[in-house]
Scaffold this motif. Sequence first.
Motif, PDB file in Angstrom:
ATOM      1  N   THR A  41       0.994  -1.119   0.116  1.00  0.00           N
ATOM      2  CA  THR A  41      -0.088   0.167  -0.306  1.00  0.00           C
ATOM      3  C   THR A  41       0.771   1.132   0.166  1.00  0.00           C
ATOM      4  O   THR A  41       2.018   1.239   0.776  1.00  0.00           O
ATOM      5  N   HIS A  42       0.514   2.517  -0.870  1.00  0.00           N
ATOM      6  CA  HIS A  42       1.258   3.531  -0.905  1.00  0.00           C
ATOM      7  C   HIS A  42       1.031   4.258   0.493  1.00  0.00           C
ATOM      8  O   HIS A  42       2.065   4.966   0.812  1.00  0.00           O
ATOM      9  N   ALA A  43      -0.102   4.160   1.118  1.00  0.00           N
ATOM     10  CA  ALA A  43      -0.201   4.869   2.180  1.00  0.00           C
ATOM     11  C   ALA A  43      -1.145   4.428   3.308  1.00  0.00           C
ATOM     12  O   ALA A  43      -2.192   3.587   2.521  1.00  0.00           O
ATOM     13  N   LYS A  54       3.159   6.271   5.472  1.00  0.00           N
ATOM     14  CA  LYS A  54       3.646   5.009   4.492  1.00  0.00           C
ATOM     15  C   LYS A  54       3.668   3.867   5.632  1.00  0.00           C
ATOM     16  O   LYS A  54       4.367   4.249   6.762  1.00  0.00           O
ATOM     17  N   GLY A 125      -2.747  -1.683  -5.049  1.00  0.00           N
ATOM     18  CA  GLY A 125      -2.117  -0.867  -4.143  1.00  0.00           C
ATOM     19  C   GLY A 125      -1.923   0.566  -4.733  1.00  0.00           C
ATOM     20  O   GLY A 125      -1.433   1.535  -4.320  1.00  0.00           O
ATOM     21  N   LYS A 126      -2.192   0.563  -6.211  1.00  0.00           N
ATOM     22  CA  LYS A 126      -1.863   1.917  -7.044  1.00  0.00           C
ATOM     23  C   LYS A 126      -3.221   2.528  -7.628  1.00  0.00           C
ATOM     24  O   LYS A 126      -3.377   3.583  -7.249  1.00  0.00           O
ATOM     25  N   ASP A 135      -9.055   4.102   0.838  1.00  0.00           N
ATOM     26  CA  ASP A 135      -8.425   4.635  -0.442  1.00  0.00           C
ATOM     27  C   ASP A 135      -9.392   5.253  -1.431  1.00  0.00           C
ATOM     28  O   ASP A 135      -9.205   5.830  -2.448  1.00  0.00           O
TER      29      ASP A 135
END
Length: 300
Positions: A41-43, A54, A125-126, A135
């Motif tokens: 995961t990016h964050a 992060k 994840g993006k 998200d």
Amino acid sequence: MMYDCAIVGGGPAALNAALVLGRARRSVALFDNNQPRNGITHASHGFITRDGIKPDDFRRIAYEEVLGYPSVQHWQVEVTDIRKKEKGFEILTQSGAYTQARKVILATGLKEVFPGIEGFHKFYGKSLFNCPYCDAWEMRDQPLAVISEDPGIFHMTKLLYNWSKDLIVCTNGNALLTVEEKNLLGSKGIRIIETPIAAFYGQNGLLEQVHFTDDTNIERSGGFITPKWFPKADFVEQLGYDITDYGGIVTDTGGRSSVTGLYAAGDAAYVRPSQVIYAAASGSKAAIAVNTDLVEEEFC
């Protein structure tokens, strides 16, 4: 040495449990194999004072705080076996070392299994996610796909409509929705596609198109996909605790399992929603239950 508590896991549930027990002056053996589920995961979002952090930074800060308490010991190793003994538990690690503890908290989490769609892992994840509360804000007002092979797709779609009105529902070849559900979603302009998905297309982790097996394409810039959940570490055969239909460990409100002295927290206990803040809170509750039970035993 007999530790007061062994904690198996290295996510927010395990780390918060270790923090609480460390502050309670309990000796803690913390085992973490350094394979966090949210590592891709990016964050992480939704945790006050840590919104947008992060995952690696979250773990680094957490370990700095937890290991500031001298009674907490940390091993970066996988636990391969746990056995109930007359007094407490025996924990075996991949390195072959044994540790004894009066209590055990399982906070190993769950693993995700997604439909085997070509290209999925390039985008997960993006621009493809599974948790709206984590998200969806970043994907607000964009053309999104809601993808699931579970009847919960109806609820997920209604939920995501709060963030984007431009939705398509993809059941990946499954008949999941009733006529009434289809009509209700259709009245909101939501298109339902039951044709199986062949592949995801895009560049640099950013989704551009969903390609179906009938050779049609629909442009989307992201989406939410529902995984199937399984226990990341399974000790039910050795310990005999009760599990839910989803494989989570059955607990009371304090995290106590059906086995005396064994507790569970976070995704291991199938705490929902699957968010950092929920997991951390359940770790705190399990730690308080452990300390409470140890106190009662000391005054028997």
